[in-house]
Write an enzyme that holds these catalytic residues in place. Structure first.
Site, short mmCIF file in Angstrom:
data_model
loop_
_atom_site.label_atom_id
_atom_site.label_comp_id
_atom_site.label_asym_id
_atom_site.label_seq_id
_atom_site.Cartn_x
_atom_site.Cartn_y
_atom_site.Cartn_z
N ASN A 49 0.79 -1.17 -0.08
CA ASN A 49 0.05 0.07 0.05
C ASN A 49 0.86 1.46 0.00
O ASN A 49 0.36 2.35 -0.53
CB ASN A 49 -1.05 0.04 1.20
N HIS A 77 -13.60 -0.11 0.01
CA HIS A 77 -13.59 1.25 -0.30
C HIS A 77 -11.97 1.61 -1.13
O HIS A 77 -11.82 2.58 -1.38
CB HIS A 77 -13.51 2.12 0.85
N CYS A 137 -2.50 5.13 8.20
CA CYS A 137 -2.52 4.50 9.50
C CYS A 137 -1.03 5.02 10.40
O CYS A 137 -1.30 4.78 11.62
CB CYS A 137 -2.52 3.01 9.44
C1 LIG Z 1 -6.60 -0.40 3.31
C2 LIG Z 1 -5.83 -1.65 3.63
C3 LIG Z 1 -6.16 -2.53 4.62
C4 LIG Z 1 -7.28 -2.24 5.20
O1 LIG Z 1 -8.53 -2.29 4.90
P1 LIG Z 1 -9.76 -1.56 5.33
O2 LIG Z 1 -10.95 -2.17 4.89
O3 LIG Z 1 -9.58 -0.18 5.42
O4 LIG Z 1 -9.63 -2.11 6.97
C5 LIG Z 1 -5.54 -3.88 4.78
N1 LIG Z 1 -4.42 -3.93 3.67
C6 LIG Z 1 -3.91 -3.03 2.73
C7 LIG Z 1 -2.77 -3.39 1.79
C8 LIG Z 1 -4.65 -1.99 2.75
O5 LIG Z 1 -4.18 -0.91 1.70
#
Ligand SMILES: *Cc1c(COP(=O)(O)O)cnc(C)c1O
Length: 397
Positions: free
Chosen positions: A154, A204, A328
């Site tokens: 991410n 999302h 985060c």
């Molecule tokens: C955004 C994200 C998550 C968490 O997903 P949520 O639906 O926001 O809890 C987990 N892993 C990765 C790689 C992400 O980008």
């Protein structure tokens, strides 16, 4: 607040909900509000909508609808996969292999499991953020019950060799979970071709609503129930279904997968142009992540001599939304674990900026960033005594 221009470049943090997705969701908040477990007609209608969404997910990933389980988020899907496999296979072994660059949803879950008596190997990554297949093979023991390696990172966008990792896991009879939250809608995924046992996704991140995700659980995989309660999701994840959210997830994944190639071509062209211009025009800059094995919309830079947080605030004042590290970790002063894992020194990791493109971005957005970003970087650098010395030639970098 009025702003002449607002350029959103943080699609890895979240996306807007597409109009056609929202439209499909809306009736399930009002006239179609039935509980999917109820047997009268509006209940059955909700149940049908949930199952249609399950079919859409199955079609998008090329798996069986019976292997798709809805959750309340990507984080929950990650927790379920990792803890669910760990606790259900404890008699077989207590060893888990993951990487140092996972999202906190996996990383903190593994750290929790260490306190519960599990052994976890955190594989290092190279300067581009790639795991080594040799190191993975070497880490496997006869106690290994799970390999959890993210599909795409991410922060830096690096895409892992998932096909090869799946083969290694299958050969050794070890379950393979992948956090594909960033990959779905950006990278083609075929679960008939890939040896993935569990896969997490989150609505999302591909233009669906927040607060709904899914876990693919391949038939036969042994894992514990995550939420005890009613019979929803075949009794494996209890709780009254978020029908509107699930409908949105289904509609969004269908659109995302149908438009994948067009979407990728568009946003990777914008990303490539941005990367080229930033690298050409801003000295003392490093591109983080892999040059080619990366998410189509991801650009991640480190600018020496500056603070990422100040940069973000100044960009925000000009109507540009980006991030440093991940959402985060923003708000904490520790540099991102991902940037440290690819070998960046603390002070350089601190000067990082992630810009992630999405569907609504245009060439003009890139132009605007290139109008605004270089002078901001220069202004921030002018406040750095170290940069002054480098400019005067007193110090080399
Ligand atoms: C955004 C994200 C998550 C968490 O997903 P949520 O639906 O926001 O809890 C987990 N892993 C990765 C790689 C992400 O980008």
């Amino acid at each position: 607040m009025t702003m002449d221009k607002y350029v959103y470049l943080d699609h890895s943090a979240t996306t807007y909900v597409k109009g056609e997705v929202l439209e499909k969701m809306l009736p399930y908040f009002t006239q179609k509000f039935g509980n999917a477990s109820s047997i009268y007609s509006i209940g059955r209608e909700s149940k049908k909508a949930v199952e249609e969404s399950r079919d859409q997910v199955a079609k998008a990933l090329n798996c069986n609808a019976k292997e798709v389980f809805f959750t309340a988020s990507g984080t929950e899907a990650d927790n379920w996969a990792v803890k669910g496999v760990a606790f259900a296979n404890r008699e077989k072994g207590n060893h888990i292999i993951t990487t140092a660059i996972e999202h906190h949803a996996v990383l903190h879950t593994c750290q929790y499991l260490e306190k519960e008596g599990f052994d976890v190997t955190y594989l290092p990554v190279d300067e581009y953020g790639l795991v080594s297949l040799e190191q993975l093979k070497k880490a496997i023991t006869d106690k290994t019950i799970l390999i959890s390696i993210m599909f795409a990172n991410n922060e830096i966008g690096t895409i892992q060799p998932i096909e090869e990792i799946g083969k290694i896991a299958k050969e050794k009879g070890i379950y393979f979970h992948t956090d594909a939250v960033q990959a779905v809608g950006n990278v083609p995924i075929d679960l008939q071709k890939l040896n993935i046992d569990l896969l997490s996704l989150s609505s999302h991140k591909f233009y669906g609503p927040k607060g709904v995700g899914a876990l693919f659980i391949r038939k036969g995989v042994k894992l514990h129930t995550f939420v005890q309660g009613g019979a929803q999701e075949k009794g494996r994840r209890a709780g009254t279904e978020n029908v509107a959210g699930i409908v949105g997830l289904g509609a969004a994944i269908e659109l995302a997968v149908n438009d994948l190639e067009k979407h990728n071509n568009k946003i990777s062209a914008l990303r490539d142009r941005l990367i080229k211009e930033v690298m050409d025009r801003i000295p003392y800059t490093r591109l983080n992540g892999h040059p080619t094995q990366r998410l189509p919309g991801n650009a991640n830079f480190s600018f020496e001599f500056i603070e990422g947080e100040s940069l973000l605030l100044m960009l925000d004042m000009k109507g540009i939304a980006g991030s440093s590290g991940s959402a985060c970790t923003s708000g904490s002063l520790d540099p991102s674990h991902v940037l440290l894992s690819i070998g960046l020194p603390h002070e350089i990791a601190h000067g990082s900026l992630r810009l992630t493109f999405g569907d609504e971005n245009t060439q003009e957005d890139v132009d605007y960033v290139m109008e605004v970003l270089p002078p901001i970087v220069e202004r921030l650098r002018e406040m750095s005594p170290l940069y002054e010395e480098v400019k005067r030639g007193v110090k080399n970098v």
